[in-house]
Motif scaffolding. Structure first.
Motif, PDB file in Angstrom:
ATOM      1  N   LEU A  19     -35.448 -19.132   6.510  1.00 60.88           N
ATOM      2  CA  LEU A  19     -34.529 -20.124   5.975  1.00 60.88           C
ATOM      3  C   LEU A  19     -34.135 -21.197   6.986  1.00 60.88           C
ATOM      4  O   LEU A  19     -33.466 -22.157   6.632  1.00 60.88           O
ATOM      5  CB  LEU A  19     -33.241 -19.444   5.486  1.00 60.88           C
ATOM      6  N   PHE A  22     -34.010 -24.998   6.278  1.00 62.51           N
ATOM      7  CA  PHE A  22     -33.399 -25.493   5.054  1.00 62.51           C
ATOM      8  C   PHE A  22     -31.975 -25.970   5.260  1.00 62.51           C
ATOM      9  O   PHE A  22     -31.256 -25.481   6.114  1.00 62.51           O
ATOM     10  CB  PHE A  22     -33.420 -24.406   3.970  1.00 62.51           C
ATOM     11  N   SER A  24     -28.379 -27.814   3.045  1.00 58.82           N
ATOM     12  CA  SER A  24     -27.624 -27.803   1.806  1.00 58.82           C
ATOM     13  C   SER A  24     -27.069 -29.194   1.589  1.00 58.82           C
ATOM     14  O   SER A  24     -26.777 -29.913   2.540  1.00 58.82           O
ATOM     15  CB  SER A  24     -26.498 -26.784   1.934  1.00 58.82           C
ATOM     16  N   LEU A  91     -27.378 -23.482   5.130  1.00 55.94           N
ATOM     17  CA  LEU A  91     -27.650 -22.428   4.154  1.00 55.94           C
ATOM     18  C   LEU A  91     -27.623 -21.033   4.762  1.00 55.94           C
ATOM     19  O   LEU A  91     -26.934 -20.132   4.254  1.00 55.94           O
ATOM     20  CB  LEU A  91     -29.014 -22.690   3.483  1.00 55.94           C
ATOM     21  N   SER A 129     -22.321 -26.452  -3.174  1.00 55.64           N
ATOM     22  CA  SER A 129     -23.572 -26.228  -2.489  1.00 55.64           C
ATOM     23  C   SER A 129     -23.592 -24.872  -1.773  1.00 55.64           C
ATOM     24  O   SER A 129     -23.338 -23.838  -2.387  1.00 55.64           O
ATOM     25  CB  SER A 129     -23.794 -27.401  -1.522  1.00 55.64           C
ATOM     26  N   ALA A 130     -23.880 -24.844  -0.472  1.00 52.69           N
ATOM     27  CA  ALA A 130     -23.993 -23.584   0.258  1.00 52.69           C
ATOM     28  C   ALA A 130     -22.699 -22.787   0.279  1.00 52.69           C
ATOM     29  O   ALA A 130     -22.727 -21.567   0.456  1.00 52.69           O
ATOM     30  CB  ALA A 130     -24.455 -23.856   1.692  1.00 52.69           C
ATOM     31  N   ARG A 153     -30.559 -26.803  -5.967  1.00 54.48           N
ATOM     32  CA  ARG A 153     -31.712 -26.164  -5.336  1.00 54.48           C
ATOM     33  C   ARG A 153     -31.680 -26.374  -3.827  1.00 54.48           C
ATOM     34  O   ARG A 153     -31.235 -27.420  -3.351  1.00 54.48           O
ATOM     35  CB  ARG A 153     -32.987 -26.773  -5.927  1.00 54.48           C
ATOM     36  N   GLU A 154     -32.163 -25.377  -3.087  1.00 55.55           N
ATOM     37  CA  GLU A 154     -32.289 -25.532  -1.635  1.00 55.55           C
ATOM     38  C   GLU A 154     -33.315 -26.628  -1.346  1.00 55.55           C
ATOM     39  O   GLU A 154     -34.226 -26.870  -2.142  1.00 55.55           O
ATOM     40  CB  GLU A 154     -32.720 -24.213  -0.980  1.00 55.55           C
TER      41      GLU A 154
END
Length: 224
Positions: A19, A22, A24, A91, A129-130, A153-154
């Motif tokens: 992850l 990624f 957010s 994230l 979001s996150a 979505r991420e």
């Protein structure tokens, strides 16, 4: 308890290594800070609780700062309740934060604490979001009907612009990440269908959840 939390977060970091690239969707904001607040109202009077308050963006290192803060708050006899207001952020850090809150059996409310007519009161807030993954970690979770909770979505960094490269990056899908988020939500007692809904909102979009959504996906109870 906190030492065991540190061991757990170390293991989680290895599992979630994929992850790291990624982000957010979060409006630029100050890094999350923590404080305690003594709520005051006519109803509880002298029995009003002292609570923990988190405000701002979830960034790298937020979990470690929370652990240090919890130690301090425990010395001040604060209740194991966290009121959170956040636009989202990192994230993987939001997942770590949620796991720590679950380990500590912390109840999480979406809201803000403000001074009103000389009293410290809890009012509506947002968890976007996150932040939603951190909210999932609460042992008990509450959202007021007028607070805002949003999912999407991420996505990869630098994928929200209008230039061709950003547009291309915004269309990338990551099934491994989606599956991990589904597994995380299920572990936290939240319907994985919420992740499926979030997957429908990419390219800078976001879905604001209704109170009915929040209840249907078992994300939180609606506080009056």
């Amino acid at each position: 308890m906190l030492s065991s939390v540190l061991r757990v977060t170390g293991l989680i970091a290895l599992v979630m290594g994929l992850l790291c690239g990624f982000s957010s969707l979060a409006t630029p904001a100050s890094a999350m800070d923590f404080r305690t607040a003594d709520l005051t109202s006519g109803k509880c009077r002298s029995r009003c609780p002292s609570v923990m308050v988190a405000t701002g963006e979830i960034t790298s290192g937020t979990t470690q700062r929370l652990i240090a803060f919890v130690q301090q708050a425990a010395g001040q006899r604060a209740s194991n309740v966290l009121i959170i207001d956040s636009p989202g952020g990192h994230l993987i850090e939001s997942l770590r934060l949620g796991l720590v809150l679950r380990k500590l059996r912390t109840s999480v409310f979406v809201g803000r604490v403000v001074s009103l007519n000389g009293q410290s009161v809890a009012v509506n807030g947002s968890c976007m979001s996150a932040c939603v993954y951190t909210l999932m970690g609460g042992s008990k979770r509450f959202v007021t009907a007028d607070s805002r909770v949003g999912v999407h979505r991420e996505f990869l960094p630098n994928s929200t612009g209008s230039d061709p490269l950003s547009v291309l990056r915004s269309t990338r899908r990551f099934p491994e990440v989606t599956q991990l988020l589904r597994a995380y939500s299920q572990r936290m007692g939240v319907s994985p269908a919420l992740i499926d809904l979030a997957e429908q909102y990419g390219g800078g979009g976001i879905r604001i959840l209704t109170p009915q959504d929040i209840t249907r996906f078992r994300l939180a109870a609606i506080a009056k």
